[in-house]
Design a protein around this motif. Structure first.
Motif, PDB file in Angstrom:
ATOM      1  N   GLY A 131     -62.830 -48.387 -67.367  1.00 18.89           N
ATOM      2  CA  GLY A 131     -62.202 -47.663 -66.265  1.00 18.89           C
ATOM      3  C   GLY A 131     -62.821 -48.011 -64.920  1.00 18.89           C
ATOM      4  N   SER A 145     -61.292 -45.624 -62.406  1.00 17.38           N
ATOM      5  CA  SER A 145     -61.194 -44.204 -62.764  1.00 17.38           C
ATOM      6  C   SER A 145     -62.556 -43.531 -62.883  1.00 17.38           C
ATOM      7  N   ASP A 146     -63.590 -44.302 -63.102  1.00 14.37           N
ATOM      8  CA  ASP A 146     -64.935 -43.740 -63.188  1.00 14.37           C
ATOM      9  C   ASP A 146     -65.578 -43.693 -61.808  1.00 14.37           C
ATOM     10  N   GLN A 147     -66.284 -42.619 -61.543  1.00 15.98           N
ATOM     11  CA  GLN A 147     -66.864 -42.408 -60.213  1.00 15.98           C
ATOM     12  C   GLN A 147     -67.785 -43.545 -59.793  1.00 15.98           C
ATOM     13  N   TRP A 148     -68.708 -43.927 -60.649  1.00 16.11           N
ATOM     14  CA  TRP A 148     -69.694 -44.936 -60.272  1.00 16.11           C
ATOM     15  C   TRP A 148     -69.140 -46.340 -60.383  1.00 16.11           C
ATOM     16  N   LEU A 149     -68.225 -46.572 -61.325  1.00 15.62           N
ATOM     17  CA  LEU A 149     -67.629 -47.900 -61.434  1.00 15.62           C
ATOM     18  C   LEU A 149     -66.739 -48.214 -60.227  1.00 15.62           C
TER      19      LEU A 149
END
Length: 310
Positions: A164, A167-171
């Motif tokens: 993701g 969709s993932d905060q850190w990614l």
């Protein structure tokens, strides 16, 4: 005996090497030449800066002039969770992007410095992202990193689960950093190429005679020779990274990712100060904080450079 010849001189001809006439220069002449540039700088730089500084101490809105409120906007910042999220993300962006943009372009410049057949193609290829629009570059990376994009399709072909990235905060933040580094490599590579051209070849030859390998020559010859350029790159990339907007906006969307956790300070300024009900005064206060932090970043970089020199 030959008779003397009379030579006529036209009225407009010069008679002897007499002093030339010097046109008197008007005192205002330099200002007339500088006037267009000064007008543009005043209209698009000085006036917006002063206006933002004044609005930071008012409660002005988009359609309402506002009144003087003193430090109320800055006190509100201290209790605004979104401000601290934006400050965190902008600071992390600087920590993640600046070291890469200081080192990687230097290594890239060393690779393309040698004049070998076909090297011009690679120089142009590395510089192409610099001249490309950030919107186009951002959309390309969004298509690549989308859940059904090329990267995840390849991962599925290899038997791995989709990642993701968007969709993932850190990614999301890491993906935006990768876009910034990829787009800035060619620009800073050109700066390093100009600096490397001034490094005497005798220094590398002397180090090679002493038995220094490629890594040792890089650390003892190349890095000290381009240290001032590295400081310049660090200062420029620090300011640009702290003011990041487009990359994160395109990757995370207008809301700044899940629950707004990827919002940066400049995104917060845009979100707060625009629209018919935009809080221009509060957004101006955030802009003042961004300006102060960027100035502090530049001063820290310059102070670290002077301390190393001393």
């Amino acid at each position: 005996m030959a008779s003397p010849t009379l030579t006529t001189v036209s009225p407009g001809a010069r008679k002897g090497p007499g002093p030339r006439r010097v046109r008197r220069q008007l005192p205002a002449s330099p200002w007339l030449f500088a006037a267009p540039g000064l007008l543009i700088a005043g209209a698009f730089i000085l006036y917006p800066f002063v206006s933002t500084l004044v609005n930071a101490f008012t409660d002005r809105r988009t359609l309402v002039p506002g009144e003087f409120v003193g430090l109320a906007n800055f006190r509100e910042l201290l209790h605004d969770d979104m401000f601290w999220i934006g400050l965190r993300n902008s600071s992390l962006y600087v920590l993640g992007v600046v070291p890469a943009l200081v080192l990687l372009p230097l290594l890239l410049a060393l690779l393309v410095q040698k004049n070998i057949p076909g090297i011009t193609f690679f120089r142009s290829a590395f510089y192409t992202p610099v001249v490309a629009s950030i919107v186009v570059v951002g959309l390309i990376w969004v298509w690549l990193l989308d859940e059904r994009g090329l990267v995840n399709s390849l991962l599925e072909m290899l038997g791995a689960s989709p990642v993701g990235f968007l969709s993932d905060q850190w990614l999301i933040l890491l993906s935006a950093m990768a876009v910034t580094v990829w787009k800035g490599l060619g620009y800073y590579m050109i700066i390093y190429l100009a600096a490397l051209a001034n490094v005497p070849r005798e220094l590398h030859e002397a180090a090679a005679v002493d038995g220094a390998g490629a890594v040792r020559r890089f650390l003892t010859v190349t890095v000290p020779a381009v240290r001032s350029t590295m400081v310049l790159v660090a200062a420029l990339s620090s300011v640009a990274a702290f003011k990041v907007f487009s990359e994160v906006y395109l990757m995370a969307g207008p809301n700044g990712g899940p629950a707004g956790e990827d919002t940066t300070l400049v995104m917060l300024v845009q979100r707060t100060g625009t629209g018919l009900t935009g809080r221009v005064g509060y957004a101006s206060a955030i802009s003042v904080v961004v300006f102060v932090v960027t100035v502090v970043l530049m001063l820290l970089v310059l102070r670290a450079d002077r301390k190393e020199e001393s």
